[in-house]
Scaffold this motif. Structure first.
Motif, PDB file in Angstrom:
ATOM      1  N   LEU A 138      -2.449  -3.346  -8.774  1.00  0.00           N
ATOM      2  CA  LEU A 138      -2.175  -2.432  -7.652  1.00  0.00           C
ATOM      3  C   LEU A 138      -1.604  -3.161  -6.436  1.00  0.00           C
ATOM      4  O   LEU A 138      -0.954  -2.524  -5.594  1.00  0.00           O
ATOM      5  CB  LEU A 138      -3.446  -1.668  -7.266  1.00  0.00           C
ATOM      6  N   THR A 139      -1.819  -4.469  -6.328  1.00  0.00           N
ATOM      7  CA  THR A 139      -1.222  -5.189  -5.200  1.00  0.00           C
ATOM      8  C   THR A 139       0.300  -5.109  -5.302  1.00  0.00           C
ATOM      9  O   THR A 139       1.008  -5.380  -4.340  1.00  0.00           O
ATOM     10  CB  THR A 139      -1.660  -6.671  -5.134  1.00  0.00           C
ATOM     11  N   PRO A 186      -0.222   4.227  -8.495  1.00  0.00           N
ATOM     12  CA  PRO A 186      -1.490   3.892  -9.161  1.00  0.00           C
ATOM     13  C   PRO A 186      -1.627   4.531 -10.542  1.00  0.00           C
ATOM     14  O   PRO A 186      -2.313   3.993 -11.407  1.00  0.00           O
ATOM     15  CB  PRO A 186      -2.571   4.424  -8.209  1.00  0.00           C
ATOM     16  N   TYR A 197       0.900  -0.385  -5.800  1.00  0.00           N
ATOM     17  CA  TYR A 197       0.039   0.520  -5.016  1.00  0.00           C
ATOM     18  C   TYR A 197       0.707   1.858  -4.755  1.00  0.00           C
ATOM     19  O   TYR A 197       0.050   2.844  -4.479  1.00  0.00           O
ATOM     20  CB  TYR A 197      -0.370  -0.140  -3.686  1.00  0.00           C
TER      21      TYR A 197
END
Ligand code: TRP
Length: 331
Positions: free
Chosen positions: A46-47, A53, A50
């Motif tokens: 997710l970094t 998702p 994001y």
């Protein structure tokens, strides 16, 4: 007491042969000799993702199926979902103090990714600090060994620095040295001959590829563009079929003989491709069968992840408690 392995992958897409020779093979080989935890790094994914998702979420179960397909045994290895172990993020926050921004900037893997993704002056802080979170993943389990692809070596180095700094600063011997373990092959090339097999380059053979897709990809492999007629002498270097035979063909002598023949001339690419296809099909076919079996019972796959996550959480909670004690954060 068995030693511990902690390893994992970002669920950003299906796993491919590069993952297999880089680390999955080692994990399967070592799973009975070590206590092995395999993390599906959805929070780390997710970094990068994001904004999407859903994409990460969908891939969590797919990666679990990849693990089961290659022969990781859920009764022996513990699979878990990173985001469901909040202790990891608490550890990350304390470890964050032990790393400088300058040191993160020097992390070669991070540097490459920032360049590739063209992040320049708009690097999200979450992305920039994911190596610290990865150190927390590893240290939470006090792992001895981390079987990963070659590109992950800098992460292990950074983990050891954090561990040493923690021990020194808080006068403890809580953390020990961790070692990376990279597959013998190092980096596998893509079917187009580019340096790296990767999803984003569109040059990957996936562990879940059908027999027909595999055939198409082997036939599309980059060979010697100057080898026009069978009689022509050919070049072996950079010839992807030979690169793969070097990795996957157990009969090294025959491969050497084929190389000599190809260089002399008189050996067609079709013969080589047919040989490679048989070998790769022999590797992927049992994976396909296992995947099909497990896919029929996704409730069981979800239960593997649920119980694995519960087990992992207990280990991480114990480490977090030790960390807080060492730092004197106890009230
Ligand atoms: N960075 C790894 C990858 O890109 C995934 C990962 C997250 C990981 N935490 C880890 C790997 C801890 C080994 C150990 O696939």
């Amino acid at each position: 007491m068995k030693k511990t392995i902690l390893t994992g992958d970002r669920p950003t897409g299906p796993l491919h042969l590069g993952h297999y020779v880089g680390s999955l093979q080692n994990r399967v080989k070592l799973q009975n000799d070590y206590k092995q935890y395999v993390l599906i790094a959805d929070a780390q994914a997710l970094t990068d993702y994001y904004e999407n998702p859903d994409h990460v979420r969908k891939n969590v179960e797919q990666v679990a199926l990849d693990y089961l397909a290659v022969g990781l045994d859920p009764k022996v290895s513990t699979f878990f979902i990173q985001s469901q172990v909040p202790e990891l993020f608490e550890l990350t926050f304390y470890f964050m103090n032990l790393v400088t921004v300058a040191r993160l900037e020097r992390n070669p893997t991070l540097k490459d990714e920032i360049r590739q993704k063209n992040m320049k002056d708009s690097i999200p802080a979450g992305f920039f600090t994911y190596p610290v979170s990865q150190a927390a993943d590893i240290l939470a389990f006090n792992a001895d060994l981390v079987p990963v692809g070659e590109d992950q070596n800098p992460m292990i180095e950074q983990t050891n620095e954090i561990a040493r700094r923690f021990n020194h600063l808080y006068k403890t011997d809580l953390f020990k040295e961790v070692k990376a373990m990279v597959g013998e092959t190092g980096r596998l090339t893509g079917i187009d001959g580019k340096a790296k097999m990767s999803k984003s380059l569109g040059n990957a053979i996936y562990l879940g590829d059908s027999a027909a897709d595999l055939k198409k990809k082997v036939n599309a492999m980059y060979t010697d563009p100057n080898h026009l007629k069978v009689e022509d002498p050919g070049t072996v270097e950079g010839h992807v079929v030979f690169t793969f035979l070097d990795v996957f063909d157990p009969n090294k002598e025959e491969v050497e003989a084929l190389k000599a023949h190809y260089r002399r001339g008189g050996l067609g690419d079709g013969v080589l491709k047919k040989r490679l296809l048989e070998i790769l099909e022999g590797t992927l076919a049992p994976m396909r069968t296992r995947r099909e079996e497990y896919s029929k019972d996704m409730a069981y796959v979800r239960e593997i992840l649920r119980s694995g996550t519960e087990e992992a959480r207990q280990v991480a909670a114990k480490t977090l408690s030790d960390v807080k004690k060492a730092m004197g954060i106890v009230y």
